[in-house]
Motif scaffolding. Structure first.
Motif, PDB file in Angstrom:
ATOM      1  N   ARG A 290      32.020  40.022 103.056  1.00 46.68           N
ATOM      2  CA  ARG A 290      32.800  40.884 102.161  1.00 46.68           C
ATOM      3  C   ARG A 290      33.461  40.079 101.051  1.00 46.68           C
ATOM      4  NH1 ARG A 290      35.951  45.655 105.375  1.00 46.68           N
ATOM      5  NH2 ARG A 290      36.986  45.741 103.375  1.00 46.68           N
TER       6      ARG A 290
ATOM      7  N   ALA B 134      32.396  48.370 101.343  1.00 51.08           N
ATOM      8  CA  ALA B 134      33.359  47.582 102.112  1.00 51.08           C
ATOM      9  C   ALA B 134      34.761  47.656 101.518  1.00 51.08           C
ATOM     10  CB  ALA B 134      32.897  46.127 102.196  1.00 51.08           C
ATOM     11  N   ASP B 135      34.837  47.681 100.180  1.00 54.22           N
ATOM     12  CA  ASP B 135      36.165  47.687  99.549  1.00 54.22           C
ATOM     13  C   ASP B 135      36.845  49.044  99.656  1.00 54.22           C
ATOM     14  OD1 ASP B 135      34.381  48.915  97.884  1.00 54.22           O
ATOM     15  OD2 ASP B 135      35.118  48.017  96.038  1.00 54.22           O
TER      16      ASP B 135
END
Length: 511
Positions: free
Chosen positions: A402, A360-361
């Motif tokens: 997230r 996600a990052d």
């Protein structure tokens, strides 16, 4: 104009990156910044502006607070204040509203009632105590803000004006269906303004999730619930917005992120009924490690068609079957048939490949949303109002997850839930179930056959009688026809006189 002035005055325009804007927009932003207050920060200024503009705008801020990857972490932190730390209204006003709504003095319903423990844009929550034959128990008492329905109506009138203006000035915007989108928002607001409907949503969802191990919701108290007051089980837990407390309590943040994603997908795909306001302020973890959701004012529903669409889209991205993703869009009618499936599959691949097997990052959600918007325009895709709440909630839920796990792998996390639904509904078991449903429908139709035949016979007899004897008219019908004919004759005569005068006028000018 009011919204633009308020945003400019509170310094929110300082958040706008003017470099990519067209020249007229750059000029508007720069002029707007001339009126901003001194010593204001972008994020806090934006939060203050949204509070002043009204509850619908606050909802927008709550949504943005879940997407620090889009608005930035500093702005997202400032906007979190909008989730459950709004200024409360006075205790005396809350007590008066409770007594009016429930129809009696406060002590008749609650042994104790605290000062507000949380306040949001629509309502505030008090901690209450009930003593009855079952003993003593703590409850949460949610009271709607006085006048909030009036403010929502004002916001909606503004949004309708903006939507109609956008459609009129830019015909291309009609594919985004701005007016229908506001219609959907209006229906959502109507439900949120009635606490009895929220209690009903709690009751329905409790039945759906009875066997879910990681997710639970509070039980409503119907005897102490009215249109503007909702009483429900008190939940003791740590809000998901308080990351430090979650860590100190020893909770596994990675596992919590998984629970959030999978719980939402189960509710949306399996049940077709989901919490549509799942920001951090409405989620907490209790002592047993279960995820608990509160504030069920905004709920979403997905029909079988929408659930199948979502499941097949996610499954297609998980398995990288972009051709199938494209076919599903065409089958659902979301892409006009004038376009090529192969071309659309190519465009879908441009979305899927860059984010596949990435954490996600490592994904820029802002860039991804921009690409998605460009593709929808390229293929003349129209906004589907029935999917708006589903899509919005997916974005919010992924943003919350997230924050707990910046390295979240969305595809791996979603796979078990999606695959299970696909196998149950689109595999051999699903086809057998469909066959059974079709057989039941055919059986129902067969039982209605005698009634349909009787109706057809009666209709045939009446038509035959009308053919032989003519249609009988009631006296009032004949009178109404006469009045209509007289009106038509009057207008016809008036038109002839107008034509005659116009001819004379033209002849006089010619002479």
């Amino acid at each position: 104009m009011r919204a633009g002035w308020t945003l400019a005055r509170e310094g929110a325009l300082g958040l706008v990156d003017v470099h990519d804007l067209p020249a007229p927009a750059r000029l508007v932003v720069r002029l707007g910044r001339l009126v901003e207050k001194r010593n204001v920060s972008g994020g806090k200024g934006l939060a203050a502006a949204l509070v002043k503009l009204g509850p619908s705008w606050v909802k927008l801020g709550q949504f943005l607070a879940t997407r620090p990857d889009v608005v930035g972490f500093a702005v997202a932190r400032d906007l979190e204040e909008l989730q459950d730390r709004m200024p409360p209204f006075p205790q005396a006003v809350a007590i008066a509203e409770i007594e009016r709504a429930l129809g009696g003095p406060l002590h008749q319903f609650f042994a104790e009632l605290s000062e507000p423990v949380a306040a949001a844009s629509v309502a505030q929550v008090h901690k209450g105590v009930i003593r009855d034959a079952d003993g003593e128990r703590e409850v949460a008492v949610k009271v709607l803000r006085p006048g909030v329905d009036r403010r929502f109506r004002s916001d909606l009138s503004t949004f309708y004006f903006a939507a109609r203006t956008i459609e009129r000035l830019d015909p291309r915007s009609k594919r985004l269906k701005p007016v229908e989108t506001v219609d959907m928002l209006a229906r959502t607001v109507a439900f949120e303004m009635d606490s009895r409907l929220e209690a009903a949503a709690l009751s329905e969802m409790a039945e759906n999730i009875a066997d879910d191990p990681d997710f639970r919701i509070p039980a409503p108290d119907w005897n102490r619930t009215a249109r503007s007051v909702l009483t429900l089980e008190w939940i003791e837990g740590i809000p998901l917005s308080d990351i430090d407390r979650l860590k100190a309590a020893g909770f596994d943040l990675v596992d919590l992120a998984r629970i959030i994603i999978q719980s939402f997908l189960r509710h949306a795909i399996r049940d077709g009924f989901f919490h549509a306001d799942m920001h951090q302020g409405n989620l907490m973890i209790d002592a047993s490690g279960q995820l608990v959701a509160v504030d069920f004012g905004i709920m979403g529903r997905a029909g079988l068609k929408e659930r199948r669409f979502l499941a097949e889209i996610l499954h297609g991205f998980i398995t990288r079957n972009y051709r199938r993703v494209a076919e599903v869009h065409f089958e659902a009618g979301y892409v006009p048939s004038s376009h090529s499936i192969d071309d659309f599959a190519q465009a879908i691949r441009a979305i899927g490949e860059p984010i596949h097997q990435k954490r996600a990052d490592e994904i820029s959600m802002a860039k991804l949303l921009t690409l998605l918007f460009e593709i929808t325009e390229l293929f003349d895709m129209k906004t589907r109002p029935e999917l708006i709440l589903l899509q919005k909630t997916m974005v919010v839920v992924e943003g919350v997850a997230r924050r707990l796990n910046p390295k979240l792998d969305m595809w791996t996390t979603a796979d078990p839930v999606v695959r299970d639904w696909i196998e149950r509904n689109l595999g051999p078991l699903g086809k057998l179930s469909d066959l059974g449903q079709q057989t039941r429908e055919a059986g129902k139709s067969f039982t209605l056959l005698p009634s349909l035949l009787n109706r057809a016979e009666t209709l045939a007899e009446r038509l035959n009688e009308a053919t032989e004897k003519g249609f009988a008219l009631k006296p009032e019908s004949i009178e109404a026809i006469g009045r209509a004919e007289a009106r038509r004759n009057r207008w016809g005569n008036a038109a002839l006189w107008i034509i005659a005068f116009a001819a004379l006028y033209l002849a006089w000018n010619l002479v």
